[in-house]
Enzyme design. Structure first.
Site, PDB file in Angstrom:
ATOM      1  N   GLY B  40       0.822  -1.200  -0.015  1.00  0.00           N
ATOM      2  CA  GLY B  40      -0.001   0.036  -0.053  1.00  0.00           C
ATOM      3  C   GLY B  40       0.849   1.086   0.001  1.00  0.00           C
ATOM      4  O   GLY B  40       1.821   1.372   0.860  1.00  0.00           O
ATOM      5  N   ALA B  44      -0.128   6.263   4.600  1.00  0.00           N
ATOM      6  CA  ALA B  44       0.907   5.533   5.694  1.00  0.00           C
ATOM      7  C   ALA B  44       1.977   4.844   5.082  1.00  0.00           C
ATOM      8  O   ALA B  44       3.231   4.873   5.426  1.00  0.00           O
ATOM      9  CB  ALA B  44      -0.178   4.741   6.452  1.00  0.00           C
ATOM     10  N   SER B 284     -18.345  17.504   1.052  1.00  0.00           N
ATOM     11  CA  SER B 284     -17.751  17.973   2.546  1.00  0.00           C
ATOM     12  C   SER B 284     -18.893  18.229   3.564  1.00  0.00           C
ATOM     13  O   SER B 284     -19.821  18.922   3.100  1.00  0.00           O
ATOM     14  CB  SER B 284     -16.834  19.315   2.381  1.00  0.00           C
ATOM     15  OG  SER B 284     -16.673  19.583   3.573  1.00  0.00           O
ATOM     16  N   ARG B 330     -21.746  12.908  12.496  1.00  0.00           N
ATOM     17  CA  ARG B 330     -22.257  12.179  11.210  1.00  0.00           C
ATOM     18  C   ARG B 330     -23.075  11.042  11.301  1.00  0.00           C
ATOM     19  O   ARG B 330     -24.189  10.806  10.633  1.00  0.00           O
ATOM     20  CB  ARG B 330     -20.714  11.537  10.714  1.00  0.00           C
ATOM     21  CG  ARG B 330     -19.928  12.442  10.197  1.00  0.00           C
ATOM     22  CD  ARG B 330     -18.593  12.044   9.698  1.00  0.00           C
ATOM     23  NE  ARG B 330     -17.570  13.003   9.105  1.00  0.00           N
ATOM     24  CZ  ARG B 330     -16.336  12.801   8.740  1.00  0.00           C
ATOM     25  NH1 ARG B 330     -16.045  11.374   8.750  1.00  0.00           N
ATOM     26  NH2 ARG B 330     -15.870  13.573   8.117  1.00  0.00           N
ATOM     27  N   LEU B 441      -6.056  11.368   7.970  1.00  0.00           N
ATOM     28  CA  LEU B 441      -4.832  12.003   7.394  1.00  0.00           C
ATOM     29  C   LEU B 441      -3.698  11.893   8.436  1.00  0.00           C
ATOM     30  O   LEU B 441      -2.626  11.583   8.273  1.00  0.00           O
ATOM     31  CB  LEU B 441      -4.982  13.299   6.553  1.00  0.00           C
ATOM     32  CG  LEU B 441      -5.906  13.290   5.559  1.00  0.00           C
ATOM     33  CD1 LEU B 441      -6.191  14.626   4.852  1.00  0.00           C
ATOM     34  CD2 LEU B 441      -5.972  12.311   4.667  1.00  0.00           C
TER      35      LEU B 441
END
Lengths: 207, 637, 253
Positions: B40, B44, B284, B330, B441
């Site tokens: 990946g 990260a 957003s 959320r 992030l």
């Protein structure tokens, strides 16, 4: 390409001013004096500039061709459908084509004027030669078409040269672009005016 | 199995410093003798590959995309949190830590979260040094915006493309090491298995996505940074290629899978327009600052939105949560939208959407001000839906977005397989039951730049070098298993496409293991997923061979794993008989229909152990200790 | 919402060695709400059911930011609209009965792998040659230590928006990667952090671009016109200035 191109631009301006002397209704007097000064074998600085001019011209043409070949190879296969007109100007995509025609024109043009009046021993003046040449409609029209293609070439060339030199800014680039178009068309129209003048307006001058 | 989280002793603020000092080090001259595999290349993975190569390790980085720069971290819009306190508004490492633990509904590890908050500032420094163009004020200093779940402005951003800019920073740092010969990249590599030798992770087996060759790579340690598994829902905001294969393979080789049921649903996505829909686009969260969410009061009201008078509209969030209104977290916003739609009040052609209306805001602030704030989002919405949100209310619907669950890791980011590390979204560690905006992030980069480089040294310093090669029987066996699986897939030659079966799975996951879950539905879902899995292996149809680019085969291998993981998600959701964060169990709610946590019985990490094909997985619990933050019930009334 | 019947002309090529050819497909009942990639999904589902090989095309995020997708559609990179990627092109921009021609990016530097997929790894190698700021992790000064004028920052970000999709190369008649290279050079040189390596970077990246077989820039501006992120020709002019500057300043190694 940009630097040689801009140099050739300066030459074109000079050449045009001289050519416009042909339109002076003096039976070629002014033009003949100009041609003599220019052709004088003792004018060393002019000879150097002339040499440079030929060198730049050849460099411009050969380098342009080389670029065209490498760029064509870089593309490889071409698209089946390509709407390039949606993203770029016609002039910008056909520089090699317009350039090639101009090059052929230059060869003929130099043969009839430069080679004849400078390297051979002419029995007439350059002015008479010009008038005579332009009486031939075929030659005149070839000249006019070449000038149209030159305009195509220059329309892209002018702003492109500034872009290549990194001279781009939202303050002056729009001016360069529109100035380049107008200027290029004016130069070529100026040149094309000569054959039109001799072919249709003043077709008795030389006789 | 006893789960040891290896949390260092000492005061919260000293744990990480102490741990770093206690870690064993690898001599600088010896580092180049160690090889590390990174799977990946998102935030990260790329950050880890770059930092480890800078230290001197030899790194091999693998990704399934055609270039490492395409990892889905790139799609993050909003920003990245850091406790810089540049705004002088009272932010601190402790406050960021506190907000994150609270936002995660007290289901994350205090020590991990504190470390995350601690290194957050370094991330911003590092990124700026790399040339990441974070937004700045006219004076030239960094700008911040505020984000949900926090009362301070600590989010750094670069327009609506923060993820892209951060990823390109990490990618270019990694590519620099590629140029220096310390990192080797392997794009278009589909990792299919993890190889464990003598109890240690030693390598991977992958399928070269161009030639179809099954290849093995050996290393001294393996890092997984493969992102989340939200694509188990078929429709999600993840990229189409995002998959759980590497972590699922690792799970099958012995890595415990923690809290799989903690998945996050994002409330403001552009709704589905038809069965062909392939993915959902997120808008957003900031839209809820000025947009008002409503549905018609009468389910039979099919008039265009602008013809429905004020009195016949139900601004349900404002009605139910007068103090937070449209800005509830959320999960609450998503669940309420679903409730309205289940009551038949959904709007649009499919009936699966609610309105997000800017008419009032445009009137109050003027159109220009709305354009300035949300212009690009409005454009994006119009591009997709062909409706002008300045004139017609937007239609929005929740979508699966992020997965807090993942491979269980200890404080050193190591899974239960020694030598196998999990970074970023693919581990479970920092977000508990719910992730706050702009924290993903932060976690990816914290793990990659500032944490793994220390942890891995400690592991490598204690492991012996040996002369193993990929000729070892374990590699050969894994290669054979992968080839067998691929051949099995190719030989089914049934009648259903992979996408059809994936859609069926997604439907079950969304309906029963989505925003709102109950025992009956989850039990049913488990059975249904099992049926789809059986159907898959009997009925899937893949054209072509292995020895070529075969996108259906790639998808099939991924969906086969989702079909197993899906069942575990349902099982985990069934066992967690409380509501917390993104996990809402209908049986566990307050009198006012709000999520009710059960700290007495469920203040733990549920870590699942694979126990063989078609056998129930074994549940292990890691009890969570809250020494520094006192768990309290969330209320947004 | 309306339904379209379309005629597709798709480039099919088994692998890099295969010659490739156009294959025609008819497809019915395509909703105008679909993206063009979803239309291809529908086509592929149909092909699979009929036992034919589906069309391979690159895609991932499907929201216009990852840079994976890229098809030359009806003679335009990313299709007829400006400032979008292929995945953001919706079928409502096509007419019922229309023929849609789909071709892969064409450039020597982007060899075709299969059907509509090309290999863009040359871009990675260009970045590896110099598209970075050489800082190691750790030891970075405080992010606010060096103020950056907002104007410069915004310009840097304009250039940094490049998604590496390759539309610039695809649209350019010379297959030049100049816009891609310039965007990175411009992004970094506008920031104080990128300045120490500016001379080295511009040479390294241009050399690599040439090695990869991309053509040179003749200022047709097609790249910028087709760039889904609208990266301006300004960046190319800036690269030229950087190149001249570096030519004058760089000391021999």
């Amino acid at each position: 390409m940009a630097l040689t191109g801009l140099f050739l631009y300066i030459f074109l301006i000079e050449h045009l001013i001289a050519n416009l002397l042909l339109l002076n209704n003096d039976n070629g007097e002014a033009y003949t004096i100009y041609a003599e000064v220019l052709g004088s074998a003792y004018n060393i600085p002019l000879r150097i500039i002339e040499f440079g001019l030929f060198f730049f011209l050849l460099y411009h043409a050969t380098n342009g061709t080389r670029l065209w070949i490498t760029n064509r190879n870089a593309k490889g296969i071409h698209y089946f459908v390509n709407r390039a007109s949606e993203n770029s100007t016609f002039f910008s995509r056909f520089m090699i084509q317009s350039g090639s025609v101009i090059f052929i024109f230059l060869v003929i043009h130099l043969r009839s004027f430069f080679v004849h009046y400078r390297l051979e021993t002419p029995d007439d003046t350059m002015y008479q030669g010009v008038v005579k040449a332009f009486e031939n409609p075929l030659y005149s029209w070839f000249y006019i078409i070449a000038m149209i293609l030159l305009a195509f070439h220059l329309v892209h060339a002018f702003q492109s040269a500034f872009q290549t030199l990194g001279l781009r800014h939202n303050k002056y680039t729009p001016f360069i672009k529109s100035f380049g178009v107008i200027f290029s068309i004016l130069i070529c129209a100026g040149f094309a005016l000569i054959p039109v003048y001799f072919l249709y307006i003043n077709n008795t001058g030389g006789h | 199995m006893k789960l040891d989280s290896k949390i260092p002793a000492g005061n919260l603020a000293e744990k990480w410093s102490n741990q770093k000092f206690n870690y064993k080090l690898v001599n600088p001259a010896n580092k180049r003798k160690y090889e590390i595999i990174v799977v990946g290349t998102g935030l990260a993975g790329a950050a880890a590959a770059a930092s480890l190569a800078e230290l001197g390790y030899k790194v091999k980085a693998f990704c399934y995309q055609d270039s490492p720069r395409r990892a889905h971290s790139i799609a993050a819009q909003g920003g990245i949190n850091a406790a810089k306190n540049y705004q002088n508004d009272g932010d601190s490492v402790f406050r960021l830590f506190y907000d994150t633990v609270k936002g995660g509904d007290y289901r994350s590890r205090e020590a991990n979260v504190y470390r995350l908050a601690e290194v957050s500032s370094n991330i911003i420094d590092q990124c700026v040094a790399q040339g990441v163009p974070f937004a700045r004020e006219y004076g030239g200093l960094l700008d911040n915006r505020s984000f949900g779940g926090a009362q301070v402005s600590r989010t750094f951003y670069a327009r609506g493309e923060t993820g892209q800019q951060l990823l390109l920073g990490a990618y270019s740092a990694m590519m620099r090491q590629v140029g220096l010969g310390n990192v080797e990249i392997f794009p278009r590599s589909d990792v299919q298995d993890i190889v464990v030798i003598d109890g240690r992770a030693r390598g991977i087996v992958l399928r070269d996505m161009v030639s179809g060759k099954i290849e093995s790579y050996i290393a001294d340690a393996v890092i997984l940074a493969t992102g989340g598994y939200a694509n188990v829902f078929y429709l999600s905001t993840n990229a189409k290629g995002c998959n759980a294969t590497a972590i699922w393979r690792a799970h099958k080789k012995g890595a415990l899978f923690a809290n799989p049921c903690f998945t996050q649903i994002h409330p403001t996505c552009i709704p589905v327009s038809g069965s062909y829909q392939s993915k959902l686009t997120l808008m957003s969260e900031s839209l809820r600052n000025d947009g008002r969410i409503w549905v018609p009061k009468d389910p039979n009201d099919k008039r265009p939105p602008n013809e429905i008078p004020e009195s016949e509209r139900d601004y349900f969030l404002e009605r139910k949560y007068p103090s937070f209104g449209n800005l509830v977290p959320r999960d609450v916003a998503s669940r309420n939208a679903k409730e309205m739609i289940d009551d038949g009040k959904g709007v649009g052609l499919t009936g699966k959407a609610v309105y997000l209306d800017f008419a009032e805001a445009i009137q109050r602030l003027g159109k220009d001000s709305i354009t300035e704030k949300y212009g690009n989002l409005f454009e994006m919405y119009e591009q997709i839906t062909n409706e002008d949100p300045y004139k017609v209310p937007m239609r929005i619907y929740p979508a699966s977005h992020y997965t807090m669950g993942g491979l269980w890791v200890d404080y050193n980011l190591m899974t239960t397989i020694p030598g196998l590390f999990a970074l970023g979204e693919c581990n479970f560690s920092d977000h508990g039951a719910n992730r706050l905006g702009a924290s993903a992030l932060m976690q990816g980069l914290a793990d990659g730049y500032f944490i793994i480089s220390y942890c891995i040294g400690d592991y490598l310093a204690q492991s012996k070098k040996d002369k193993l090669t990929t000729d070892a029987p374990e590699f050969k066996q894994a290669e054979k298993d992968v080839s067998d699986k691929i051949n099995r897939l190719l030989n089914v030659n049934g009648s259903k496409t992979v996408d059809e079966l994936h859609r069926e799975l997604g439907m079950v996951m969304w309906d029963y293991v989505g925003m709102s879950r109950n025992a009956e539905g989850l039990t049913k879902a488990k059975k249904m997923i099992k049926d789809i899995r059986e159907d898959f292996w009997k009925n899937v149809k893949i054209i072509g061979t292995n020895e070529e680019i075969n996108q259906s085969l790639e998808k099939a291998a991924r969906v086969a794993d989702f079909l197993e993981l899906g069942e575990l998600i349902a099982e985990d959701a069934l066992q967690r008989m409380e509501s917390c964060g993104g996990h809402f169990r209908e049986e566990s709610q307050t009198e006012e229909n709000e999520a009710k946590r059960d700290d007495e019985n469920f203040s733990h990490v549920a870590a699942w152990q694979y126990n063989g094909a078609d056998k129930p997985e074994v549940l292990h619990k890691e009890q969570l200790q809250f020494e520094f933050v006192k768990p309290s019930q969330r209320s947004y009334k | 919402m309306a339904l379209l019947n379309l005629h597709l002309k798709v480039w099919r090529q088994k692998n890099n060695e295969d010659e490739g050819r156009f294959v025609d497909y008819n497809i019915q009942d395509i909703s105008t709400e679909m993206s063009i990639l979803e239309m291809l999904d529908v086509l592929n589902e149909k092909l699979i059911k009929e036992g034919q090989e589906p069309v391979a095309f690159e895609h991932d995020c499907r929201e216009g930011i990852c840079g994976c997708c890229g098809i030359f559609i009806n003679g335009r990179a990313h299709g007829p609209l400006k400032r979008i990627t292929t995945c953001q092109l919706y079928m409502r921009h096509f007419k019922d009965g229309e023929t849609i021609v789909l071709e892969p990016w064409r450039a020597k530097g982007f060899p075709v792998l299969k059907d509509l997929m090309v290999d863009r790894s040359a871009f990675d190698r260009i970045i590896a040659a110099g598209g970075f700021v050489a800082v190691n992790t750790g030891g970075a000064p405080d992010a606010n230590a060096v103020p950056i004028p907002k104007h410069n920052l915004e310009k840097a970000l304009d250039a940094a928006e490049c998604i590496g999709c390759g539309a610039c190369v695809a649209a350019c008649k010379n297959a030049s990667a100049m816009l891609f290279v310039s965007a990175k050079v411009s992004h970094l040189v506008r920031l104080p952090q990128g300045k120490p390596e500016r001379e080295k970077r511009v040479f390294a990246m241009l050399n690599q671009m040439e090695k990869e077989g991309f053509g040179s820039c003749t200022n047709t501006e097609a790249c910028s016109a087709e760039c889904p992120k609208g990266i301006s020709m300004d960046v190319i002019a800036q690269l030229r200035r950087e190149y001249f500057r570096a030519s004058v300043r760089q000391e021999k190694e």
